[in-house]
Design an enzyme around this catalytic site. Structure first.
Site, PDB file in Angstrom:
ATOM      1  N   TYR A  80     -60.774 -26.253 -26.174  1.00  0.00           N
ATOM      2  CA  TYR A  80     -60.683 -27.318 -25.165  1.00  0.00           C
ATOM      3  C   TYR A  80     -61.833 -27.279 -24.149  1.00  0.00           C
ATOM      4  CZ  TYR A  80     -55.814 -27.411 -26.897  1.00  0.00           C
ATOM      5  OH  TYR A  80     -54.680 -27.441 -27.682  1.00  0.00           O
ATOM      6  N   LEU A 131     -45.195 -36.051 -26.951  1.00  0.00           N
ATOM      7  CA  LEU A 131     -44.954 -37.483 -26.710  1.00  0.00           C
ATOM      8  C   LEU A 131     -45.571 -38.321 -27.822  1.00  0.00           C
ATOM      9  CD1 LEU A 131     -45.948 -37.468 -22.914  1.00  0.00           C
ATOM     10  CD2 LEU A 131     -43.621 -37.553 -23.855  1.00  0.00           C
ATOM     11  N   ASN A 146     -43.068 -35.994 -15.676  1.00  0.00           N
ATOM     12  CA  ASN A 146     -42.830 -35.271 -16.925  1.00  0.00           C
ATOM     13  C   ASN A 146     -41.995 -34.012 -16.744  1.00  0.00           C
ATOM     14  OD1 ASN A 146     -44.295 -37.258 -18.122  1.00  0.00           O
ATOM     15  ND2 ASN A 146     -46.112 -36.019 -18.545  1.00  0.00           N
ATOM     16  N   LYS A 179     -49.039 -33.298 -22.031  1.00  0.00           N
ATOM     17  CA  LYS A 179     -50.306 -33.321 -21.287  1.00  0.00           C
ATOM     18  C   LYS A 179     -50.365 -34.566 -20.425  1.00  0.00           C
ATOM     19  CE  LYS A 179     -54.585 -35.246 -20.919  1.00  0.00           C
ATOM     20  NZ  LYS A 179     -54.982 -36.672 -21.006  1.00  0.00           N
ATOM     21  N   ILE A 228     -44.922 -28.981 -24.079  1.00  0.00           N
ATOM     22  CA  ILE A 228     -46.116 -28.944 -23.210  1.00  0.00           C
ATOM     23  C   ILE A 228     -46.788 -30.314 -23.124  1.00  0.00           C
ATOM     24  CG2 ILE A 228     -46.696 -26.481 -23.344  1.00  0.00           C
ATOM     25  CD1 ILE A 228     -48.454 -27.161 -25.815  1.00  0.00           C
ATOM     26  N   ARG A 258     -47.863 -38.519 -13.000  1.00  0.00           N
ATOM     27  CA  ARG A 258     -47.083 -38.221 -14.210  1.00  0.00           C
ATOM     28  C   ARG A 258     -46.714 -36.752 -14.325  1.00  0.00           C
ATOM     29  NH1 ARG A 258     -50.645 -41.928 -18.241  1.00  0.00           N
ATOM     30  NH2 ARG A 258     -49.666 -43.921 -17.716  1.00  0.00           N
ATOM     31  N   ASP A 266     -51.075 -24.542 -21.023  1.00  0.00           N
ATOM     32  CA  ASP A 266     -51.478 -24.321 -22.406  1.00  0.00           C
ATOM     33  C   ASP A 266     -52.900 -24.824 -22.616  1.00  0.00           C
ATOM     34  OD1 ASP A 266     -50.407 -23.881 -25.395  1.00  0.00           O
ATOM     35  OD2 ASP A 266     -51.705 -25.639 -25.353  1.00  0.00           O
ATOM     36  N   HIS A 323     -55.035 -20.582 -33.583  1.00  0.00           N
ATOM     37  CA  HIS A 323     -54.906 -22.031 -33.379  1.00  0.00           C
ATOM     38  C   HIS A 323     -54.452 -22.768 -34.647  1.00  0.00           C
ATOM     39  CE1 HIS A 323     -56.693 -25.280 -30.529  1.00  0.00           C
ATOM     40  NE2 HIS A 323     -55.714 -25.799 -31.216  1.00  0.00           N
ATOM     41  N   LYS A 379     -55.867 -20.070 -27.176  1.00  0.00           N
ATOM     42  CA  LYS A 379     -55.850 -20.011 -28.651  1.00  0.00           C
ATOM     43  C   LYS A 379     -57.235 -19.664 -29.162  1.00  0.00           C
ATOM     44  CE  LYS A 379     -52.732 -23.941 -28.269  1.00  0.00           C
ATOM     45  NZ  LYS A 379     -53.311 -24.837 -27.255  1.00  0.00           N
TER      46      LYS A 379
HETATM   47  P1  NDP Z   1     -48.980 -35.657 -25.620  1.00  0.00           P
HETATM   48  O1  NDP Z   1     -47.974 -36.044 -26.644  1.00  0.00           O
HETATM   49  O2  NDP Z   1     -48.632 -34.657 -24.593  1.00  0.00           O
HETATM   50  O3  NDP Z   1     -49.475 -37.010 -24.962  1.00  0.00           O
HETATM   51  C1  NDP Z   1     -50.500 -37.059 -24.007  1.00  0.00           C
HETATM   52  C2  NDP Z   1     -50.842 -38.522 -23.773  1.00  0.00           C
HETATM   53  O4  NDP Z   1     -49.711 -39.189 -23.229  1.00  0.00           O
HETATM   54  C3  NDP Z   1     -51.984 -38.699 -22.823  1.00  0.00           C
HETATM   55  O5  NDP Z   1     -52.726 -39.815 -23.255  1.00  0.00           O
HETATM   56  C4  NDP Z   1     -51.293 -39.001 -21.504  1.00  0.00           C
HETATM   57  O6  NDP Z   1     -52.101 -39.842 -20.719  1.00  0.00           O
HETATM   58  C5  NDP Z   1     -50.046 -39.712 -21.954  1.00  0.00           C
HETATM   59  N1  NDP Z   1     -48.906 -39.449 -21.053  1.00  0.00           N
HETATM   60  C6  NDP Z   1     -48.500 -38.264 -20.573  1.00  0.00           C
HETATM   61  N2  NDP Z   1     -47.414 -38.403 -19.805  1.00  0.00           N
HETATM   62  C7  NDP Z   1     -47.116 -39.707 -19.800  1.00  0.00           C
HETATM   63  C8  NDP Z   1     -46.105 -40.481 -19.189  1.00  0.00           C
HETATM   64  N3  NDP Z   1     -45.181 -39.915 -18.425  1.00  0.00           N
HETATM   65  N4  NDP Z   1     -46.095 -41.819 -19.396  1.00  0.00           N
HETATM   66  C9  NDP Z   1     -47.025 -42.405 -20.190  1.00  0.00           C
HETATM   67  N5  NDP Z   1     -48.015 -41.726 -20.793  1.00  0.00           N
HETATM   68  C10 NDP Z   1     -48.064 -40.380 -20.607  1.00  0.00           C
HETATM   69  O7  NDP Z   1     -50.297 -35.206 -26.468  1.00  0.00           O
HETATM   70  P2  NDP Z   1     -51.287 -33.994 -26.550  1.00  0.00           P
HETATM   71  O8  NDP Z   1     -51.924 -34.147 -27.860  1.00  0.00           O
HETATM   72  O9  NDP Z   1     -52.152 -33.877 -25.371  1.00  0.00           O
HETATM   73  O10 NDP Z   1     -50.351 -32.697 -26.639  1.00  0.00           O
HETATM   74  C11 NDP Z   1     -49.944 -31.949 -25.518  1.00  0.00           C
HETATM   75  C12 NDP Z   1     -50.578 -30.573 -25.518  1.00  0.00           C
HETATM   76  O11 NDP Z   1     -50.310 -29.900 -26.756  1.00  0.00           O
HETATM   77  C13 NDP Z   1     -52.113 -30.582 -25.470  1.00  0.00           C
HETATM   78  O12 NDP Z   1     -52.612 -30.895 -24.199  1.00  0.00           O
HETATM   79  C14 NDP Z   1     -52.411 -29.182 -25.924  1.00  0.00           C
HETATM   80  O13 NDP Z   1     -52.180 -28.265 -24.882  1.00  0.00           O
HETATM   81  C15 NDP Z   1     -51.387 -29.010 -27.045  1.00  0.00           C
HETATM   82  N6  NDP Z   1     -51.948 -29.359 -28.371  1.00  0.00           N
HETATM   83  C16 NDP Z   1     -52.046 -28.327 -29.289  1.00  0.00           C
HETATM   84  C17 NDP Z   1     -52.564 -28.562 -30.528  1.00  0.00           C
HETATM   85  C18 NDP Z   1     -52.644 -27.429 -31.488  1.00  0.00           C
HETATM   86  O14 NDP Z   1     -53.262 -27.592 -32.557  1.00  0.00           O
HETATM   87  N7  NDP Z   1     -52.045 -26.295 -31.198  1.00  0.00           N
HETATM   88  C19 NDP Z   1     -53.044 -29.891 -30.955  1.00  0.00           C
HETATM   89  C20 NDP Z   1     -52.876 -30.913 -29.945  1.00  0.00           C
HETATM   90  C21 NDP Z   1     -52.325 -30.636 -28.718  1.00  0.00           C
HETATM   91  P3  NDP Z   1     -52.525 -39.434 -19.211  1.00  0.00           P
HETATM   92  O15 NDP Z   1     -53.264 -38.137 -19.288  1.00  0.00           O
HETATM   93  O16 NDP Z   1     -53.377 -40.576 -18.794  1.00  0.00           O
HETATM   94  O17 NDP Z   1     -51.247 -39.312 -18.442  1.00  0.00           O
END
Ligand code: NDP
Length: 278
Positions: free
Chosen positions: A55, A195, A245, A235, A233, A241, A50, A113, A80
């Protein structure tokens, strides 16, 4: 280490497309490392990525898809279009630009988006996305951050019903009403920030459930999404991880666990309110 992608359920969308229930989000994944991480994710079992024009990593995502050992047709790529491309011709151009940057022949899913209600042009963008499907540039279309009022307006215009609605959704913002609206209209709900960017990793019920199953808090939260039927999805930029995940298909949550997580609803938003974001 790899994960067998057959263990990830495929959800059938209202347009007939099959989409893996769990994929990798790449917001804030730096362009320099994105191609390798995407290729690693795909080679270790992910089949869905995604991204978004916003981005600034579509080119690297496309490179990762091509670099992986998995055929293009087995990978589902979503991107998006941003608010500055809601006008009809601008939306057509946004699709062409994403296609050029991704360089992967076609895009599986393109989302609007945000609704950006002040400019009120998302119905125009939607018409352009429908055209892009008709001419074969993209396979499916959906929306993101649409509340029922925005969906009412889109549906009233007629035409294609969005295949999915990607919204902020996690234990702090469970979106029960919007999920019910989506379901009633045949629209799949996809969770972004699933998350809550780690905010529930130390929450008592999550930690207790994690201990009960020998899983991590992140795995418990991702499994909660799977139990609810959400597309999800998470990230991560961390290769270890990636496997953590996706390894959520060898346990399930019971009614007591689900009830405990339900108590975490607190209206938390990690991002803007779509009704006010323009
Ligand atoms: P998430 O809820 O997926 O959290 C990501 C964070 O959690 C990162 O800091 C990551 O750190 C950490 N993390 C991931 N896996 C673990 C784990 N197993 N243990 C501990 N920490 C973990 O947040 P996002 O906001 O990134 O959302 C996910 C996706 O949703 C985005 O990447 C994007 O594709 C989408 N999105 C869409 C939006 C929209 O408006 N449509 C807005 C925001 C997001 P690290 O990388 O260091 O593991």
């Amino acid at each position: 280490m790899t994960f067998d992608p057959k263990n990830v359920p495929q959800i059938k969308l209202n347009n007939g497309q099959l989409i893996p229930q769990l994929g990798l989000g790449v917001y804030k994944l730096e362009a320099a490392s994105a191609a390798n991480l995407v290729a690693t994710a795909i080679d270790s079992g992910y089949r869905r990525i995604d991204t978004a024009a916003l981005y600034l990593n579509e080119a690297e995502v496309g490179q990762g898809v091509r670099q992986s050992s998995v055929p293009r047709e087995d990978i589902f790529v979503t991107t998006k279009i941003w608010h500055d491309h809601h006008q009809y011709d601008a939306a057509l151009k946004a699709v062409d630009d994403s296609l050029a940057r991704l360089d992967i022949d076609y895009i599986d899913m393109v989302l609007i988006h945000w609704p950006a209600p002040a400019q009120d042009k998302f119905v125009e963008a939607w018409a352009a996305l429908q055209h892009s499907v008709e001419v074969g540039k993209i396979r499916g279309i959906g929306v993101s951050n649409f509340h029922s009022m925005h969906l009412d307006k889109l549906l009233a215009a007629g035409g294609t019903v969005p295949a999915l609605n990607q919204v902020e959704l996690h234990p702090g913002l469970q979106q029960a009403d919007l999920r019910a609206y989506d379901a009633a209209h045949g629209i799949a709900t996809e969770a972004w920030s699933p998350l809550a960017r780690g905010r529930f990793n130390e929450a008592e019920p999550i930690v207790n459930i994690a201990k009960k199953y020998g899983k991590t808090p992140a795995q418990v939260v991702i499994r909660w999404h799977i139990e609810l039927g959400n597309l999800v999805i998470p990230k991560t930029a961390n290769p270890d991880r990636l496997l953590e995940n996706i390894s959520v298909f060898d346990f399930s949550l019971d009614g007591e666990d689900m009830a405990a997580i339900a108590t975490l609803e607190n209206g938390l938003r990690t991002g803007p309110n779509p009704e006010e974001f323009n």
